[in-house]
Design a protein around this motif. Structure first.
Motif, short mmCIF file in Angstrom:
data_model
loop_
_atom_site.label_atom_id
_atom_site.label_comp_id
_atom_site.label_asym_id
_atom_site.label_seq_id
_atom_site.Cartn_x
_atom_site.Cartn_y
_atom_site.Cartn_z
N ASN A 47 12.49 2.90 8.77
CA ASN A 47 13.40 3.28 9.85
C ASN A 47 14.86 2.96 9.53
O ASN A 47 15.75 3.72 9.89
N VAL A 48 15.11 1.85 8.87
CA VAL A 48 16.50 1.47 8.59
C VAL A 48 16.93 1.78 7.17
O VAL A 48 18.13 1.85 6.90
N GLY A 49 15.97 1.98 6.24
CA GLY A 49 16.33 2.06 4.83
C GLY A 49 16.24 3.41 4.18
O GLY A 49 16.47 3.52 2.97
N THR A 50 15.90 4.45 4.93
CA THR A 50 15.84 5.79 4.33
C THR A 50 16.73 6.75 5.12
O THR A 50 17.05 6.50 6.29
N ALA A 51 17.10 7.83 4.46
CA ALA A 51 17.87 8.85 5.15
C ALA A 51 17.04 9.45 6.27
O ALA A 51 17.53 9.68 7.38
N ALA A 52 15.76 9.66 5.99
CA ALA A 52 14.87 10.27 7.00
C ALA A 52 14.75 9.36 8.22
O ALA A 52 14.70 9.84 9.36
N PRO A 99 15.81 9.33 -2.67
CA PRO A 99 14.84 8.94 -1.64
C PRO A 99 14.08 7.65 -1.99
O PRO A 99 13.38 7.58 -2.99
N ALA A 100 14.29 6.65 -1.13
CA ALA A 100 13.53 5.38 -1.20
C ALA A 100 13.69 4.64 -2.52
O ALA A 100 12.87 3.80 -2.85
N ILE A 129 25.47 10.66 4.26
CA ILE A 129 24.62 10.28 3.13
C ILE A 129 24.88 11.28 2.01
O ILE A 129 24.73 12.48 2.18
N ARG A 144 22.04 -1.40 2.99
CA ARG A 144 22.54 -2.14 4.14
C ARG A 144 21.83 -3.47 4.32
O ARG A 144 20.66 -3.62 3.97
N PRO A 147 21.57 4.21 3.13
CA PRO A 147 20.86 3.32 4.07
C PRO A 147 20.12 2.18 3.36
O PRO A 147 19.95 1.12 3.96
N TYR A 170 22.20 10.24 -2.95
CA TYR A 170 21.15 9.40 -2.36
C TYR A 170 19.82 9.75 -3.02
O TYR A 170 19.48 10.93 -3.18
N VAL A 191 11.25 -0.98 7.54
CA VAL A 191 11.98 -0.67 6.30
C VAL A 191 12.29 0.82 6.24
O VAL A 191 13.41 1.23 5.90
N LEU A 242 6.54 7.02 0.11
CA LEU A 242 7.70 7.24 0.97
C LEU A 242 8.74 8.13 0.29
O LEU A 242 9.27 9.08 0.89
N SER A 243 9.03 7.81 -0.96
CA SER A 243 10.00 8.62 -1.70
C SER A 243 9.51 10.06 -1.82
O SER A 243 10.27 11.02 -1.62
N TYR A 244 8.22 10.19 -2.12
CA TYR A 244 7.61 11.53 -2.23
C TYR A 244 7.69 12.24 -0.88
O TYR A 244 8.11 13.41 -0.81
N PHE A 293 18.54 -3.35 6.11
CA PHE A 293 17.43 -2.91 5.26
C PHE A 293 16.88 -4.08 4.45
O PHE A 293 15.65 -4.27 4.36
N ALA A 305 14.81 -6.25 6.60
CA ALA A 305 13.51 -5.64 6.90
C ALA A 305 12.57 -5.79 5.71
O ALA A 305 11.38 -6.07 5.86
N ALA A 351 16.91 6.64 9.05
CA ALA A 351 18.17 6.23 9.66
C ALA A 351 18.90 7.39 10.32
O ALA A 351 19.63 7.19 11.30
N HIS A 352 18.72 8.59 9.81
CA HIS A 352 19.50 9.72 10.30
C HIS A 352 18.67 10.95 10.63
O HIS A 352 19.20 11.93 11.10
N GLU A 382 9.72 11.77 1.58
CA GLU A 382 11.10 12.12 1.94
C GLU A 382 11.56 13.33 1.14
O GLU A 382 12.23 14.22 1.68
N SER A 383 11.18 13.39 -0.14
CA SER A 383 11.67 14.49 -0.97
C SER A 383 11.01 15.83 -0.62
O SER A 383 11.60 16.88 -0.87
#
Lengths: 236, 236
Positions: free
Chosen positions: B152-157, A102-103, A96, A140, A137, A100, B150, B113-115, A143, A146, B159-160, B117-118
């Motif tokens: 689980n599959v759509g964020t770096a946090a 976030p979200a 990644i 995809r 991610p 990238y 969403v 979510l973005s917040y 995603f 979902a 997915a990885h 993750e960051s």
């Protein structure tokens, strides 16, 4: 007065979203372009989005949502994070990238969804393509699937109405395929802007420029926009 | 200096989100409250959110995201749409009410979510509860599950990385149960504000006031906030 069906187009002003505008137009939709200012270094892309909207005669309903301050943690937004350059494609696909955000696409889709629901649109287009950006991610196919499920169960339109469909016409196209599709449909690629640095001419060395250049090269079409470095458009 | 785990709390300033603050605190999280201005008529609730953040000693990191102009099509936002009053609970549950805000919780969760993750948060709390608000599709358990997918599959946090969990501690509680939980945990319910009209004292006749009042009545606890109409707190 037409009574055409409506679609919200997530329009960054780049190659992919500009091509999406052309696809949605061809599929018979009234276009409602939606762009985002989120503190991106390449805010110049919003000028491209305006030109593309104007090209399709919908500049008056081009909405730019201001998310500044709500998104951070990316090389595309944070002054202290460097945008990588001159990376080969294998490296780009390995992890990644620092670019990238976030979200980001989740936020874009959410706001597009609210907008679509409030105007009675039946579709929203997003120019994600998994092949080139396997490191993101939120580009995809799984995603998108979902998020479609979120719409189906979490909105009035989805749970009780006709629904709102996410359209991803570029999902399985290569960058060359996108260039070909956009060219065939007469998309104004000359107005599009992809460079992560937001320079004009485009840098030609960030991941986004590199992928775009390779796409035009493979499609055998010279890119109509200028670059700061010399490019050989005859290489396939 | 602590190294506690972090949680973003979606904090409207109402009864439910104020109780969520108390739950997250008890579960050992460092609280990162996130509120939204989206043109709601009851913008006064943001003052409540500030007081609640201050109560928990985190006023300095209370972030209010300004979405004004991005959300419309609801009686809570649009001047030409009336907020319904004096409805009985059976009617409230029959249909999606005029106070439904298109994709509101989807947008709130996306930005949270973005917040999250960051800043490296591992959880985000949202005070949805399906029992009382069965008319809102974006409060249902299956919606939350879809949004978790969403992430689980759509964020770096997701997915990885270690992932980010949506926490909905009120999902299956009645309003009375929420009042009891909030009271037990010492949540500052006296600062919370629920009225859709945004008046102070609260109107006592909108859906939100009616459900809140009934919750306090059933819990056998007088609501500490004032109402514009007389309320009998001894009725169960």
């Amino acid at each position: 007065m037409t009574t055409a069906k409506k679609a919200v187009i997530i329009l960054s002003g780049g190659l992919d979203s500009t091509t999406c505008m052309a696809v949605a137009k061809q599929e018979g939709y009234d276009l409602y372009p939606l762009s985002f200012f989120y503190g991106q270094k390449a805010a110049i892309e919003l000028d491209s989005a305006k030109k593309v909207s104007d090209f399709y005669g919908v500049a008056d309903r081009h909405f730019i949502a201001d998310l500044n301050g709500m998104i951070r943690g990316s090389a595309l937004t944070d002054a202290d994070k460097a945008i990588p350059t001159n990376r080969d494609e294998a490296t780009m696909e390995q992890e990644i990238p620092a670019t990238y955000v976030p979200a980001r696409n989740i936020i874009f889709l959410s706001i597009a969804l609210s907008y679509a629901e409030s105007i009675g649109a039946e579709a929203m287009y997003i120019g994600v393509n998994a092949l080139d950006y396997s490191g993101y991610p939120d580009c995809r196919h799984e995603f998108i699937e979902a998020f479609q499920q979120v719409i189906n169960v979490g909105t009035a339109a989805g749970a009780h109405g006709a629904g709102i469909q996410i359209k991803t016409p570029l999902q399985f196209l290569s960058k060359a395929g996108i260039v070909q599709l956009g060219s065939e449909l007469g998309a104004p690629l000359q107005f599009s802007h992809s460079c992560y640095f937001g320079t004009d001419p485009s840098c030609g060395v960030c991941d986004s420029c590199l992928l775009r250049i390779k796409g035009f090269q493979e499609a055998g079409v010279p890119d109509p926009i200028p670059y700061a470095v010399p490019i050989d458009w005859n290489v396939k």
